[in-house]
Design an enzyme around this catalytic site. Sequence first.
Site, PDB file in Angstrom:
ATOM      1  N   THR A 144      36.669  34.360  35.577  1.00 53.05           N
ATOM      2  CA  THR A 144      37.867  34.462  36.405  1.00 53.05           C
ATOM      3  C   THR A 144      38.005  33.219  37.281  1.00 53.05           C
ATOM      4  OG1 THR A 144      37.577  36.853  36.468  1.00 53.05           O
ATOM      5  CG2 THR A 144      39.090  35.894  38.088  1.00 53.05           C
ATOM      6  N   ASP A 200      41.189  43.697  37.477  1.00 50.35           N
ATOM      7  CA  ASP A 200      41.830  43.643  38.786  1.00 50.35           C
ATOM      8  C   ASP A 200      42.700  42.407  38.983  1.00 50.35           C
ATOM      9  OD1 ASP A 200      39.317  42.179  38.798  1.00 50.35           O
ATOM     10  OD2 ASP A 200      39.742  41.799  40.907  1.00 50.35           O
TER      11      ASP A 200
END
Lengths: 135, 169
Positions: A1, A32
């Site tokens: 990420t 998320d």
Amino acid sequence: TVGAVALDVQGRLAAATSTGGRAGKWPGRIGDSPLIGAGTWADERCAVSATGHGEYFIRAAVAHDIAARLAYAGQTLAEAADSVVHGTLPALGGSGGVIAVDADGRVAMPFNSAGMYRAMIDGTGRRELALYRDD
Amino acid sequence: MTIAFAVHGGAGPVQNAERDPERDTALRAGLAAALDAGYRILHEGGSALDAVTTAVALLEDDPLFNAGRGADFTLDGRVELEAAVMDGHSRAAGAVTGVSIARNPVRLARRVMEATPCVMLGFAAADAFARTEGLECEPPQYFFTEARWQALQREKARLADGPAGAGHG
């Protein structure tokens, strides 16, 4: 990420996050990062981008919780980010961290994992780049 | 007026014994490039939104980071990319999930924010929107890296030895 947070000269805050997810994730799994308020958030007080085990960041609404602590509890950015990353998240079993910037140019980069690749230049011009906890 | 900028390239359980000095040097260079690119935009009076979009796109292009090129693989060996962007001043937000062709998912997320009434588009709809918007699209092999492929093989082996459902989040 990967992610970024910014405060511009007009006082505007922004956040962005992008990820490939987790190795061996179920096809169709959503983490998320794209969920506004979990892995990514920006308002007039702060901007937040998260990285870590996404399901826990979703359950804790991590990015918005940090912003809400500034708005409703009067916490500083560092207090809010630390409370969530070192309190709420590990209590649920989640690991990872966030980068965050507030409207005064303060930057917080707490994490509860062994490392978080991170770099910043804050409102005073202080520059920092590190990979691991002991950097 | 004050400006400030920060980037991250992921968090994880990297232990001392797993560190590779050459890889660490490359990771630091990638982070520094993203930091400098975003900060330069802010220093020249550009917007926070442009700074975060530019920096994240640079990290997506770097195969060392788990986003865009260099993304992790799903259990069936494909990429499903995710990205989001949010403007704190207007509370505008855009996000994409399950993207498989966009070279820079963060730019696609920004187009969702700027050019649609939606906050999030997913999977086939997101891929179709990338084409419609004329964003750079890539074939599956663009997103292949040997390191991520080996990570998938290790995860599959671990799952074969572990409890059902473990590791899928």
